[in-house]
Structure formats: structure tokens, C-alpha cells
Design an enzyme around this catalytic site. Structure first.
Site, mmCIF file in Angstrom:
data_model
loop_
_atom_site.group_PDB
_atom_site.id
_atom_site.type_symbol
_atom_site.label_atom_id
_atom_site.label_comp_id
_atom_site.label_asym_id
_atom_site.label_seq_id
_atom_site.Cartn_x
_atom_site.Cartn_y
_atom_site.Cartn_z
ATOM 1 C CE LYS A 108 -0.959 -10.764 2.227
ATOM 2 N NZ LYS A 108 -2.221 -11.196 1.621
ATOM 3 N N GLY A 129 -5.972 -16.190 0.852
ATOM 4 C CA GLY A 129 -7.163 -15.959 0.037
ATOM 5 C C GLY A 129 -6.809 -15.569 -1.377
ATOM 6 C CB SER A 137 -13.724 -8.498 -3.788
ATOM 7 O OG SER A 137 -12.740 -9.513 -3.787
ATOM 8 C CD GLN A 175 -8.471 -12.019 -2.031
ATOM 9 O OE1 GLN A 175 -9.410 -12.705 -1.641
ATOM 10 N NE2 GLN A 175 -7.356 -11.882 -1.335
ATOM 11 C CG ASP A 179 -5.446 -6.151 3.367
ATOM 12 O OD1 ASP A 179 -6.553 -6.674 3.633
ATOM 13 O OD2 ASP A 179 -4.781 -6.464 2.365
ATOM 14 C CE LYS A 202 -10.561 -8.376 3.513
ATOM 15 N NZ LYS A 202 -10.260 -8.639 2.110
ATOM 16 N NE ARG A 254 -7.419 -9.088 9.202
ATOM 17 C CZ ARG A 254 -6.736 -9.061 8.060
ATOM 18 N NH1 ARG A 254 -6.995 -8.149 7.148
ATOM 19 N NH2 ARG A 254 -5.773 -9.946 7.854
ATOM 20 N NE ARG A 267 -3.018 -7.502 5.852
ATOM 21 C CZ ARG A 267 -1.862 -7.468 5.193
ATOM 22 N NH1 ARG A 267 -0.796 -6.923 5.745
ATOM 23 N NH2 ARG A 267 -1.749 -8.002 3.991
#
Ligand code: S3P
Length: 448
Positions: A29, A102, A175, A177, A324, A351, A355, A400
Site C-alpha cells: 500500500k 491517512g 512517522s 507520513q 501496522d 490509526k 487499535r 487491519r
């Protein structure tokens, strides 16, 4: 037009006959998003095979199409992107919908910060409640004008691109991202932009920059890029998604007599923390063949062999390399002798769902003994492995969590039902096909 089913639940029974097969996985991904983005910003034609056709990557693809980039799909997984160069995007007539993704929202924010037009990014209820200031604060420092609820912390985000100035960002959270958004914005800044992380997060953006011909400087945890460099078009296959393969790795370890071969899985140390944890649990990797590349990234073939599973401990520094995979590692931990501990997993709270909360809720309902102290998770705190029992559990619309609980259902006594599994399509649309390939029986109930 055929409407996608909205609510879908899946039931599975305990799997007791040995499963076997050789599996390859759709494109990673993180890599698929970046392939589309880098292809769009490069000069000329880039072609990619094995691109993830999950909903998250479709959002990225549609965003670039809306900004004038032609993307031809020979099949949903084979894309040709006609890059416009760094300055070739145009304003979209409508908001860019990032759905549940995200990665789309945060990386696009970096790119949009340097455009000469204004854009709006929207997302689904989950994405609209995830923190964006970790990105927008830095982009504002670079000169972008960004509006959104709570001081640009929540989508919808309105981004007015500007001529950007470079920054020297010292991240407090590891991170990829955030790092990627700043580096992508850095391509539009006049001068050298740097990002330093507390621990290395996935380094795909760095690998892609180098592969697309951009010079970057890596010095330990710091990476720098000089603005204004052109991206050259590239074509390559996308490595199989290691985060998707993780669910099947758990099956290979947990299902009695399972024999699964894994083909062309992404093999990047900033992503394969789960390999190391499995080894510590006593799992043996066999048929290891890591001689191949898929464009900028390495891939590996392997198989797994497990006997008795040992408990594991994951320290904060290791988390980015398996962030993840924590949900499926929690399932694995229930089947290990001893207390497993995952330290300081605060990032899991932001997330697609919280989670820590959603996985603990599901697994406890199935009989697991889990203690949470602040953000540290203790599984089997009394040291004994859990006999899970089948029951109804909720994915909380997190892909997930959904897949982890489906796997938990395969080792639980009796029948298990997982509510709201439609979300699996965001990252792993072939999940159920691969289950069928292994001969695992499941039932899908769709409520339209
Ligand atoms: C991603 C980075 C990770 C990961 C996400 C994809 C990426 O997020 O959880 O699924 O592609 O850069 P963070 O970098 O925010 O931890």
C-alpha cells in the site's frame, strides 16, 4: 450503476485441516501510493504493475486525475501514469476525497502546499478524526496557508499552496507520513529541507526519490533534499505488501500443519520488524531467497516453520518497523507461552481506529487476557496461552482489526463472526480470494 455492499460480516470456523499453497500479494500500500504520486510528479511516462487496487490507493489515483494527470489502467493493477512534472498539476474542480487513507491525505498535503492553487482534502469519519497538525504545522512553517478544524488538525483541510521556504524539522513522533509530507513539500522549496526522526520510520519516500533521480542526503536519522530537482519517469513492479502478507504469516504459524510459501514480499528493514519478532517467538524462516529487486525496493521469497510459540517484548524503538502489524501480533501473542509486552504504543491510538482499544475489545470478547497500562499492552499477563472461543466481534470499520479478528476466528473454538469487514477492501481486496486459495472456508453476509 452497481452499488458496493455497505455492511458485510464474515464468519469462520476453527480451521483444523492443514492448509497449503504458494501466495503472492498485491502491491504494498505504501509503495502503491508513492508510485502514483511520484509518477504524476515525474516528467513523462511511468508504468507500474502489481499496483494495489484497494480503495485507499484509488483515492490517491483519483486525486491526481482530478488535478489533470492522465492515468491509464490496463487492468486495476497495471497503471501508466503520464507525469506532468513538478509544476504541471492544476486545481481540481472538486474536493479531493481521501476516503479512509491517512497516507493519501498527509502526503498529498505536502505536495499541495507547494502548488500555485488552492485545494480541499476530505476524508471519511475515521480519517476526519485523525490528527493532521503533525503535518500541517510543518507545512505552515514552510509558508503554506492551511485551514481546518482545530487549527488545521482535522479534515476537511483547505490548502492554499505558496512559494515554500525550506525548514529543518525535528520530529517528535517517528512517522513516515509526516516525514514524506515535508520531503515532498521540500521538492517545491527554494533551498535544502531536512527532517530528523527519533527512530527511522519506513524509508520508501527516500528510496523513491533516489530511484526517480532526485539527490537526497541521508545522515543517520536525518534526511535532506534540495528543492527544484526534477523527477525522471520510471517503470517497475510494486513489491508484494508485507503488511498484508503478515496475516498469512500468522496463519502459517498458527494453523496446525500449514505450509505456505510467500512470494515476492517487500523486504525493507524499516518495514519487516514482524520478521524479527517471529524469529524471537521461535519461528524459523525457510527457503529464504532475497536476491531480487522490484524497482526501488527489495523483495524476498520464504516459508515459515513454527513449533511452540514464545512470548515477545516489543520496545518503543522497534514499533515503527511493525506499526501496522501490531493487531495481528496481538493475536499471535495470545497463543504464546509467557507474557508478551508491547511498550508505549501510543501511535496505535491514532490509526484507522484506536487499535489498542479495538483489538483489546475483540480479543477479550474471545477470551483473551489482556492488560493495558496507559499505552503498554500485556498479553497473557498470567503467562498462560489463551484458548480463544468463537463469538461475534466488531472490526470498528478498521481493515487491519477486521483481518486480525478473522485470523483469530480460525484458531478459536467453534464459530466466530466479524462485523463490518467491508473495510478490508481499503488495503487488501484479495484477502478472501487468498483464503479460498488455501482452502479456508468462510461465509460472507451482506446487508445492503
Ligand atoms: C504509512 C506510514 C505509517 C503506516 C501507514 C502507511 C506510509 O503511518 O501506519 O499505514 O505509507 O507512509 P505513520 O507514518 O504515520 O506511522
Amino acid at each position: 450503476m452497481k452499488k458496493a455492499p455497505m455492511i458485510q460480516s464474515v464468519s469462520v470456523h476453527k480451521v483444523s485441516t492443514p492448509v497449503s499453497g504458494a501466495l503472492s500479494f498485491s502491491g504494498d500500500k505504501s509503495l502503491s501510493h508513492r508510485a502514483i504520486m511520484f509518477g504524476a510528479l515525474a516528467e513523462g511516462k511511468s508504468s507500474f504493475t502489481n499496483v494495489l487496487s484497494g480503495e485507499d490507493c484509488v483515492c490517491t489515483r483519483k486525486a491526481f486525475e482530478a488535478m489533470g494527470v492522465t492515468i491509464e489502467a490496463e487492468s486495476p493493477e497495471t497503471l501508466t501514469v503520464w507525469g506532468k512534472g513538478l509544476g504541471g498539476l492544476r486545481a481540481s474542480a472538486t474536493a479531493l476525497d481521501c476516503g479512509n487513507s491517512g497516507t493519501s491525505m498527509r502526503l498529498l498535503s505536502g505536495i499541495l502546499a507547494g502548488q500555485s492553487f488552492e485545494s480541499t482534502l476530505t476524508g471519511d469519519p475515521s480519517l476526519s478524526s485523525r490528527p493532521m497538525r503533525r503535518v500541517t504545522d510543518y507545512l505552515k512553517q514552510m509558508g503554506a496557508v492551511i485551514e481546518g478544524r482545530d487549527n488545521a488538525n482535522y479534515a476537511p483541510l483547505k490548502i492554499k499552496g505558496q512559494r515554500l521556504s525550506p525548514i529543518d524539522a525535528k520530529l517528535t513522533v517517528s512517522s513516515a507520513q509526516v516525514k514524506s509530507a515535508i520531503l515532498l513539500a521540500g521538492l517545491y522549496a527554494k533551498g535544502c529541507t531536512s527532517v530528523t526522526e527519533p527512530v527511522l520510520s519506513r524509508d520508501h519516500t527516500e528510496n523513491f526519490m533516489e530511484y526517480f533521480g532526485v539527490k537526497i542526503k541521508r545522515e543517520g536519522l536525518r534526511v535532506s533534499v534540495e528543492g527544484g530537482q526534477k523527477l525522471e519517469a520510471r517503470s517497475f513492479p510494486i513489491a508484494g505488501d508485507v503488511s498484508s502478507a503478515a496475516f498469512f504469516m500468522a496463519m502459517a504459524v498458527l494453523l496446525p500443519g500449514a505450509s505456505i510459501e510467500f512470494k515476492s514480499v517487500l523486504n525493507n528493514p524499516s518495514r519487516t520488524g514482524i520478521f524479527e519478532v517471529l524469529k524471537r517467538m521461535g519461528v524459523v524462516f525457510g527457503n529464504w531467497n532475497d536476491g531480487k529487486m522490484a524497482g526501488p525496493e527489495k523483495v524476498v521469497d520464504f516459508s515459515l516453520n513454527a513449533q511452540k510459540l514464545k512470548a515477545f517484548e516489543i520496545k518503543k524503538e522497534e514499533l515503527p518497523s511493525l506499526i501496522d502489524e501490531v493487531p495481528i501480533l496481538m493475536v499471535l501473542a495470545t497463543q504464546a507461552e509467557g507474557v508478551s509486552v508491547i511498550h508505549d504504543a501510543d501511535e496505535l491510538r491514532v490509526k484507522e481506529s484506536d487499535r489498542i482499544e479495538t483489538m483489546t475489545t475483540g480479543l477479550r470478547k474471545m477470551g483473551a487476557d489482556i492488560r493495558v497500562e496507559k499505552n503498554t499492552i500485556y498479553i497473557n499477563p498470567n503467562g498462560k496461552k489463551t484458548l480463544l472461543r468463537g463469538t461475534e466481534v466488531d472490526s470498528f470499520k478498521d481493515h487491519r482489526v477486521a483481518m486480525s479478528l478473522v485470523v483469530a476466528g480460525m484458531i478459536a473454538k467453534g464459530e466466530s463472526g466479524v462485523k463490518d469487514t467491508h473495510c478490508i477492501n481499503t488495503s487488501f481486496p484479495t484477502f478472501f480470494d487468498l483464503l479460498s486459495r488455501l482452502g479456508i472456508v468462510y461465509k460472507v453476509d451482506t446487508i445492503k
